[in-house]
Design a protein around this motif. Structure first.
Motif, PDB file in Angstrom:
ATOM      1  N   UNK A  85       0.754  -1.242   0.000  1.00  0.00           N
ATOM      2  CA  UNK A  85       0.000   0.000   0.000  1.00  0.00           C
ATOM      3  C   UNK A  85       0.785   1.294   0.000  1.00  0.00           C
ATOM      4  N   UNK A  86       2.108   1.236  -0.042  1.00  0.00           N
ATOM      5  CA  UNK A  86       2.868   2.496  -0.033  1.00  0.00           C
ATOM      6  C   UNK A  86       2.759   3.152  -1.404  1.00  0.00           C
ATOM      7  N   UNK A  87       2.252   4.377  -1.408  1.00  0.00           N
ATOM      8  CA  UNK A  87       2.124   5.150  -2.643  1.00  0.00           C
ATOM      9  C   UNK A  87       2.911   6.454  -2.576  1.00  0.00           C
ATOM     10  N   UNK A  88       3.228   6.885  -1.356  1.00  0.00           N
ATOM     11  CA  UNK A  88       3.937   8.140  -1.134  1.00  0.00           C
ATOM     12  C   UNK A  88       5.052   7.896  -0.123  1.00  0.00           C
ATOM     13  N   UNK A  89       6.178   8.542  -0.334  1.00  0.00           N
ATOM     14  CA  UNK A  89       7.293   8.447   0.600  1.00  0.00           C
ATOM     15  C   UNK A  89       7.824   9.851   0.860  1.00  0.00           C
ATOM     16  N   UNK A  90       8.095  10.113   2.120  1.00  0.00           N
ATOM     17  CA  UNK A  90       8.833  11.314   2.506  1.00  0.00           C
ATOM     18  C   UNK A  90      10.183  10.808   2.975  1.00  0.00           C
ATOM     19  N   UNK A  91      11.210  11.135   2.235  1.00  0.00           N
ATOM     20  CA  UNK A  91      12.557  10.679   2.569  1.00  0.00           C
ATOM     21  C   UNK A  91      13.296  11.741   3.342  1.00  0.00           C
ATOM     22  N   UNK A  92      13.799  11.379   4.509  1.00  0.00           N
ATOM     23  CA  UNK A  92      14.608  12.287   5.318  1.00  0.00           C
ATOM     24  C   UNK A  92      16.067  11.944   5.073  1.00  0.00           C
ATOM     25  N   UNK A  93      16.851  12.943   4.707  1.00  0.00           N
ATOM     26  CA  UNK A  93      18.253  12.699   4.389  1.00  0.00           C
ATOM     27  C   UNK A  93      19.117  13.833   4.910  1.00  0.00           C
ATOM     28  N   UNK A  94      20.327  13.511   5.339  1.00  0.00           N
ATOM     29  CA  UNK A  94      21.244  14.572   5.748  1.00  0.00           C
ATOM     30  C   UNK A  94      22.133  15.011   4.580  1.00  0.00           C
ATOM     31  N   UNK A  95      21.762  14.621   3.381  1.00  0.00           N
ATOM     32  CA  UNK A  95      22.478  15.031   2.173  1.00  0.00           C
ATOM     33  C   UNK A  95      21.606  16.023   1.394  1.00  0.00           C
ATOM     34  N   UNK A  96      22.028  17.283   1.382  1.00  0.00           N
ATOM     35  CA  UNK A  96      21.256  18.289   0.652  1.00  0.00           C
ATOM     36  C   UNK A  96      21.252  17.990  -0.850  1.00  0.00           C
ATOM     37  N   UNK A  97      22.332  17.399  -1.372  1.00  0.00           N
ATOM     38  CA  UNK A  97      22.381  17.048  -2.797  1.00  0.00           C
ATOM     39  C   UNK A  97      21.335  15.988  -3.130  1.00  0.00           C
TER      40      UNK A  97
END
Length: 188
Positions: A85-97
């Motif tokens: 059921x995953x359709x959306x992801x919010x990815x948290x990253x410490x890489x601004x690139x």
């Protein structure tokens, strides 16, 4: 449908030059890949970079930003394919690139562009947003990438809080894909 919430941490994102490179080998060996999901579930990926990939990172053949992005991309794809059921992801990253490339849908770095195309190939219907978060605030993913003992502590903490944990595999041939991407330039 469930939204996926993802925190990702790959190799170090800062570039090291000159004398600072001497410590790079030790740091790369201590680091691995780790990411964790949310919504009262903790699907996660955790492990140590294989020796040859550590060498690619230490020699700068594979950019640190690509190492960061690989972890976000591979973990996102694994979650999408293993958690229904995953359709959306919010990815948290410490890489601004990484955040910039994912949010704009492109990168001037051939390595990072190849990782984006791989993500779109594996998850064509996924909507993803990347949010930059300082590493000191991205502690679960950071600990998942810092060796077995710290990873086990994160999993135990989540389970004690009532979260369901599941260790997910990397997508098939993910590390082979990363090795091939390392042959590309990473300069924009």
């Amino acid at each position: 449908a469930h939204d996926g919430v993802l925190a990702a941490e790959g190799g170090q994102h800062q570039q090291l030059h000159g004398a600072a490179r001497r410590g790079r080998a030790r740091r790369a060996q201590e680091r691995g890949l780790g990411a964790a999901g949310g919504a009262r579930q903790l699907p996660y990926v955790s492990g140590v970079w294989p020796t040859d990939v550590q060498q690619l990172l230490m020699s700068n053949a594979l950019s640190m930003a690509a190492g960061e992005m690989f972890t976000l991309v591979a973990t996102t794809a694994s979650m999408v394919h293993h958690v229904a059921g995953i359709t959306h992801v919010i990815g948290l990253t410490d890489s601004s690139a990484t955040a910039s490339a994912i949010n704009s849908g492109s990168s001037g770095s051939p390595q990072m562009q190849a990782l984006l195309l791989w993500l779109y190939e594996m998850c064509p219907d996924l909507q993803i947003l990347a949010v930059w978060l300082p590493g000191v605030e991205n502690t679960r993913a950071d600990h998942l990438s810092r060796g077995r003992q710290r990873a086990e502590a994160v999993v135990a903490e989540a389970e004690a809080a009532g979260w369901q944990t599941t260790q997910l595999p990397l997508p098939p041939h993910a590390l082979d894909r990363l090795r091939a991407i390392a042959l590309l330039s990473h300069d924009a």
